[in-house]
Design a protein around this motif. Structure first.
Motif, short mmCIF file in Angstrom:
data_model
loop_
_atom_site.label_atom_id
_atom_site.label_comp_id
_atom_site.label_asym_id
_atom_site.label_seq_id
_atom_site.Cartn_x
_atom_site.Cartn_y
_atom_site.Cartn_z
N ALA A 3 40.19 83.13 58.98
CA ALA A 3 40.75 82.52 59.68
C ALA A 3 41.45 81.74 58.72
O ALA A 3 40.39 81.07 57.67
CB ALA A 3 39.49 81.53 60.45
N TYR A 4 42.28 80.60 58.83
CA TYR A 4 43.40 79.64 57.61
C TYR A 4 43.53 78.73 58.92
O TYR A 4 43.65 78.63 60.32
CB TYR A 4 44.40 80.45 58.03
CG TYR A 4 43.53 81.58 57.19
CD1 TYR A 4 43.19 80.95 55.21
CD2 TYR A 4 44.10 83.15 57.55
CE1 TYR A 4 43.86 82.52 54.79
CE2 TYR A 4 43.97 83.69 56.22
CZ TYR A 4 43.44 83.58 54.90
OH TYR A 4 43.34 85.02 53.83
N GLU A 5 43.15 77.57 58.31
CA GLU A 5 43.83 76.78 58.77
C GLU A 5 44.96 75.88 58.39
O GLU A 5 45.59 75.41 56.86
CB GLU A 5 42.93 74.98 58.23
CG GLU A 5 43.24 74.11 59.83
CD GLU A 5 42.56 73.28 59.33
OE1 GLU A 5 41.18 73.35 60.06
OE2 GLU A 5 41.95 72.33 58.49
N LEU A 6 46.20 75.81 59.02
CA LEU A 6 48.09 75.65 58.95
C LEU A 6 47.50 74.31 58.92
O LEU A 6 47.93 74.01 60.55
CB LEU A 6 48.76 76.83 59.02
CG LEU A 6 50.18 76.48 58.63
CD1 LEU A 6 50.30 76.87 57.10
CD2 LEU A 6 51.10 77.96 59.39
N MET A 7 48.30 73.23 58.30
CA MET A 7 48.81 71.87 58.59
C MET A 7 50.86 72.34 58.40
O MET A 7 50.55 72.70 56.79
CB MET A 7 48.25 70.82 58.04
CG MET A 7 49.06 69.63 58.61
SD MET A 7 48.11 68.07 57.18
CE MET A 7 46.98 67.64 58.70
N VAL A 8 51.06 71.63 59.39
CA VAL A 8 52.56 71.47 59.05
C VAL A 8 53.06 70.29 59.57
O VAL A 8 52.38 69.76 60.33
CB VAL A 8 53.56 72.84 60.16
CG1 VAL A 8 54.83 72.52 59.18
CG2 VAL A 8 52.77 74.26 59.42
N ILE A 9 53.68 69.49 58.02
CA ILE A 9 54.26 68.83 58.61
C ILE A 9 56.28 69.07 59.08
O ILE A 9 56.67 69.00 57.79
CB ILE A 9 54.29 67.17 57.27
CG1 ILE A 9 53.06 67.22 57.15
CG2 ILE A 9 55.09 66.49 57.54
CD1 ILE A 9 52.43 66.62 55.46
N ARG A 77 56.49 82.09 53.26
CA ARG A 77 58.33 81.79 52.87
C ARG A 77 58.87 81.21 53.79
O ARG A 77 59.90 80.49 53.53
CB ARG A 77 58.60 83.02 52.61
CG ARG A 77 60.17 83.21 52.21
CD ARG A 77 60.69 85.06 51.66
NE ARG A 77 61.56 85.30 51.11
CZ ARG A 77 62.61 85.50 52.00
NH1 ARG A 77 63.07 84.95 53.11
NH2 ARG A 77 63.93 85.12 51.10
N PHE A 78 58.76 81.18 54.59
CA PHE A 78 59.50 80.46 55.41
C PHE A 78 59.11 79.11 55.86
O PHE A 78 60.42 78.82 56.45
CB PHE A 78 59.23 81.08 57.52
CG PHE A 78 60.07 80.43 58.47
CD1 PHE A 78 60.77 80.41 59.07
CD2 PHE A 78 58.20 79.33 59.10
CE1 PHE A 78 61.31 79.76 60.53
CE2 PHE A 78 59.00 78.88 60.46
CZ PHE A 78 60.08 78.84 61.10
N LEU A 79 58.54 79.31 55.97
CA LEU A 79 57.53 77.42 56.24
C LEU A 79 58.78 76.78 55.09
O LEU A 79 58.50 75.98 54.70
CB LEU A 79 56.42 77.13 56.27
CG LEU A 79 55.87 77.63 57.31
CD1 LEU A 79 54.10 77.55 56.88
CD2 LEU A 79 56.16 76.65 58.10
N ARG A 80 58.52 77.02 53.54
CA ARG A 80 59.53 76.97 52.45
C ARG A 80 61.17 77.09 52.17
O ARG A 80 61.61 75.96 52.04
CB ARG A 80 58.64 77.99 51.23
CG ARG A 80 58.13 77.13 50.10
CD ARG A 80 57.09 78.49 49.23
NE ARG A 80 57.26 80.12 49.46
CZ ARG A 80 57.92 81.17 48.83
NH1 ARG A 80 59.12 80.72 48.23
NH2 ARG A 80 58.02 81.87 49.20
N LEU A 81 61.38 77.94 53.48
CA LEU A 81 62.76 77.84 53.51
C LEU A 81 62.94 77.01 54.71
O LEU A 81 64.25 76.62 54.29
CB LEU A 81 63.75 79.39 53.69
CG LEU A 81 63.01 80.44 52.69
CD1 LEU A 81 63.19 81.37 52.78
CD2 LEU A 81 63.74 79.44 50.96
N ALA A 82 62.43 77.31 55.19
CA ALA A 82 62.79 75.65 57.29
C ALA A 82 63.36 74.65 56.67
O ALA A 82 62.36 73.70 56.25
CB ALA A 82 61.60 76.58 57.93
N HIS A 88 53.59 71.68 54.10
CA HIS A 88 52.73 73.11 54.66
C HIS A 88 51.48 72.65 53.60
O HIS A 88 52.01 73.31 51.96
CB HIS A 88 53.32 74.36 54.96
CG HIS A 88 53.60 74.82 53.94
ND1 HIS A 88 54.60 74.90 53.47
CD2 HIS A 88 53.29 75.99 53.49
CE1 HIS A 88 55.00 75.91 52.61
NE2 HIS A 88 53.96 77.04 52.98
N LYS A 89 50.50 73.00 54.66
CA LYS A 89 49.21 73.47 53.05
C LYS A 89 48.59 75.10 54.59
O LYS A 89 48.08 74.55 55.43
CB LYS A 89 48.58 72.17 53.35
CG LYS A 89 47.45 72.33 52.87
CD LYS A 89 47.32 73.50 51.08
CE LYS A 89 46.30 72.37 50.18
NZ LYS A 89 47.37 73.63 49.08
#
Length: 110
Positions: A3-9, A77-82, A88-89
């Motif tokens: 399980a992971y928690e992903l925060m995106v700004i 990779r997607f989040l770094r390039l978007a 994101h964390k």
């Protein structure tokens, strides 16, 4: 499964369609390898602690993900390039916390 928690700004200038597109793409990448997004918690527009790229606000989204982790490199990779994503964390939840939240099997009694 883990399980992971992903925060995106997401950039505050992005419209609703752009936000949904980013979240849909994250969902596609997670589900491509048998993972699932358990919850999506849209916190809305929040003020940054400090200016980022000369902007003061962003749209915060927290996702709880259950996956084997083999596809998280694609998500990262997607989040770094978007262009829409400011930061994101991704953190792995301890098994006890993931079980308590119902992400891994049944919650423990007591």
């Amino acid at each position: 499964m883990r399980a992971y928690e992903l925060m995106v700004i997401i950039d505050a200038d992005v419209d609703d369609a752009g936000q949904k597109a980013v979240l849909a793409r994250i969902g596609e990448l997670v589900e491509a390898d048998g993972g699932r997004i358990a919850t999506t918690d849209l916190w809305g527009k929040r003020r940054y602690a400090y200016p980022i790229n000369k902007k003061l606000e962003g749209i915060y989204v927290v996702l709880e993900i259950s996956t084997t982790a083999s596809n998280l490199h694609d998500v990262d990779r997607f989040l770094r390039l978007a262009d829409e994503v400011v930061r994101h964390k991704n953190i792995r939840l301890p098994d006890a916390e993931a079980t308590r939240r119902g992400l891994l099997g049944e919650p423990a009694a007591g």
